[in-house]
Enzyme design. Sequence first.
Site, PDB file in Angstrom:
ATOM      1  CB  SER A   7      43.895  45.293  34.333  1.00 14.54           C
ATOM      2  OG  SER A   7      42.832  44.410  34.087  1.00 14.54           O
ATOM      3  CG  HIS A  31      45.770  43.997  30.744  1.00 15.70           C
ATOM      4  ND1 HIS A  31      46.760  43.199  30.241  1.00 15.70           N
ATOM      5  CD2 HIS A  31      44.932  43.161  31.398  1.00 15.70           C
ATOM      6  CE1 HIS A  31      46.544  41.935  30.573  1.00 15.70           C
ATOM      7  NE2 HIS A  31      45.418  41.880  31.272  1.00 15.70           N
ATOM      8  CG  ASP A  33      41.859  41.221  31.924  1.00 18.16           C
ATOM      9  OD1 ASP A  33      42.854  40.538  31.641  1.00 18.16           O
ATOM     10  OD2 ASP A  33      41.871  42.105  32.805  1.00 18.16           O
ATOM     11  CG  MET A  35      37.871  37.098  31.178  1.00 17.23           C
ATOM     12  SD  MET A  35      37.635  37.102  32.956  1.00 17.23           S
ATOM     13  CE  MET A  35      38.960  38.214  33.463  1.00 17.23           C
ATOM     14  CG  HIS A  64      45.068  38.442  29.583  1.00 26.19           C
ATOM     15  ND1 HIS A  64      45.137  38.530  30.963  1.00 26.19           N
ATOM     16  CD2 HIS A  64      45.197  37.123  29.288  1.00 26.19           C
ATOM     17  CE1 HIS A  64      45.282  37.310  31.465  1.00 26.19           C
ATOM     18  NE2 HIS A  64      45.319  36.443  30.467  1.00 26.19           N
ATOM     19  CG  MET A  66      42.130  34.971  30.413  1.00 25.69           C
ATOM     20  SD  MET A  66      41.808  36.071  31.791  1.00 25.69           S
ATOM     21  CE  MET A  66      41.811  37.631  30.924  1.00 25.69           C
ATOM     22  CG  MET A 135      47.806  34.251  34.382  1.00 25.85           C
ATOM     23  SD  MET A 135      47.162  35.923  34.116  1.00 25.85           S
ATOM     24  CE  MET A 135      46.107  36.197  35.520  1.00 25.85           C
ATOM     25  N   GLY A 140      40.537  35.339  35.883  1.00 22.88           N
ATOM     26  CA  GLY A 140      39.076  35.417  35.961  1.00 22.88           C
ATOM     27  C   GLY A 140      38.554  36.693  36.605  1.00 22.88           C
ATOM     28  CG  PHE A 141      36.972  36.845  39.300  1.00 22.57           C
ATOM     29  CD1 PHE A 141      35.696  37.263  38.958  1.00 22.57           C
ATOM     30  CD2 PHE A 141      37.256  35.483  39.302  1.00 22.57           C
ATOM     31  CE1 PHE A 141      34.715  36.328  38.634  1.00 22.57           C
ATOM     32  CE2 PHE A 141      36.281  34.543  38.989  1.00 22.57           C
ATOM     33  CZ  PHE A 141      34.998  34.970  38.647  1.00 22.57           C
ATOM     34  N   GLY A 143      41.303  42.015  41.687  1.00 24.74           N
ATOM     35  CA  GLY A 143      41.226  42.163  43.137  1.00 24.74           C
ATOM     36  C   GLY A 143      41.531  40.907  43.932  1.00 24.74           C
ATOM     37  CG  ASP A 173      47.154  40.061  34.590  1.00 22.23           C
ATOM     38  OD1 ASP A 173      46.688  40.786  35.487  1.00 22.23           O
ATOM     39  OD2 ASP A 173      46.516  39.730  33.565  1.00 22.23           O
ATOM     40  N   GLY A 174      48.048  40.082  38.149  1.00 24.92           N
ATOM     41  CA  GLY A 174      47.263  39.552  39.268  1.00 24.92           C
ATOM     42  C   GLY A 174      47.816  39.957  40.618  1.00 24.92           C
ATOM     43  N   GLY A 175      47.079  40.824  41.311  1.00 26.73           N
ATOM     44  CA  GLY A 175      47.487  41.213  42.662  1.00 26.73           C
ATOM     45  C   GLY A 175      48.764  42.030  42.723  1.00 26.73           C
ATOM     46  N   GLY A 195      45.313  46.074  37.989  1.00 30.08           N
ATOM     47  CA  GLY A 195      43.901  46.416  38.029  1.00 30.08           C
ATOM     48  C   GLY A 195      43.655  47.279  39.254  1.00 30.08           C
TER      49      GLY A 195
HETATM   50  C1  DX5 Z   1      42.602  38.475  35.895  1.00 30.11           C
HETATM   51  C2  DX5 Z   1      42.989  39.500  34.883  1.00 30.11           C
HETATM   52  C3  DX5 Z   1      43.732  40.660  35.397  1.00 30.11           C
HETATM   53  C4  DX5 Z   1      43.014  41.475  36.448  1.00 30.11           C
HETATM   54  C5  DX5 Z   1      44.097  42.044  37.318  1.00 30.11           C
HETATM   55  O1  DX5 Z   1      42.192  37.336  35.239  1.00 30.11           O
HETATM   56  O2  DX5 Z   1      43.777  38.904  33.872  1.00 30.11           O
HETATM   57  O3  DX5 Z   1      44.213  41.513  34.353  1.00 30.11           O
HETATM   58  O4  DX5 Z   1      42.224  42.504  35.941  1.00 30.11           O
HETATM   59  O5  DX5 Z   1      43.508  42.676  38.375  1.00 30.11           O
HETATM   60  P1  DX5 Z   1      44.293  42.918  39.741  1.00 30.11           P
HETATM   61  O6  DX5 Z   1      45.535  43.688  39.409  1.00 30.11           O
HETATM   62  O7  DX5 Z   1      43.320  43.692  40.573  1.00 30.11           O
HETATM   63  O8  DX5 Z   1      44.611  41.571  40.305  1.00 30.11           O
HETATM   64 ZN    ZN Z   2      44.743  40.244  32.449  1.00 33.36          ZN
END
Ligand code: DX5
Ligand code: ZN
Length: 218
Positions: A7, A31, A33, A35, A64, A66, A135, A140-141, A143, A173-175, A195
Amino acid sequence: MRMISASILACDLSRLAEEIRRVQPYVDMIHLDVMDGVFVPNITFGFPLLEAVKSCTNLPIDVHLMIIDADKYVESFARSGASWIGVHYEACAHLHRTVQKIKENGAKAYAVLNPHTPVEVLTDILVELDGVLVMTVNPGFSGQKFIEWTVEKIKRLRRMIDERSLDVKIMVDGGVNEETMEKVVCAGAEILVMGYGIFRNPDPASVRKMMEGVECSC
Ligand code: DX5
Ligand code: ZN
């Protein structure tokens, strides 16, 4: 087959080409994102960045979305070269129509679920999907901290897919990082979106190795 989708939201965008070159031997997809500042509290990328990514790599691009009204844009994303396109269940009033549109335009279609949305809402449409992205943080973010209870959702989704012998990939996806990858892989996830987990790790080769080495006793 386990895969990593990197990502770019978490990379140093001032050095996009270099960042992609650094991780690309160890990942399977990039990937992106997208938004809109309405569906999620952040605004990110659009078509110009997709073009920029395409000029840096031959890896498949996974978009992806959003955004609200994804229907309006899926055709353009597919035509611009996205191999996979994901739309949120929560943002699509006519998910089936949107999924059909993605596939008609030659891309693979996946549905995305926010952490609070139960996987069972996809029971009927599952047969039409190429993937489901669970998710594991609120979108949204990059990290953010992995939400532990989403692991149970991945397990339930794995059962739903296996019971009907469907060919639907489970994505997360996420963390997702070296600490959390084992639990998602053992719960049944196959495509790990990362990410921070890949771009902020000084040794992306070790991340790949660790993912491939995860052994699940089940
Ligand atoms: C969050 C995104 C993710 C994000 C993942 O809304 O969809 O793709 O970039 O980042 P990490 O892996 O750092 O949580
Ligand atoms: Zn994503």
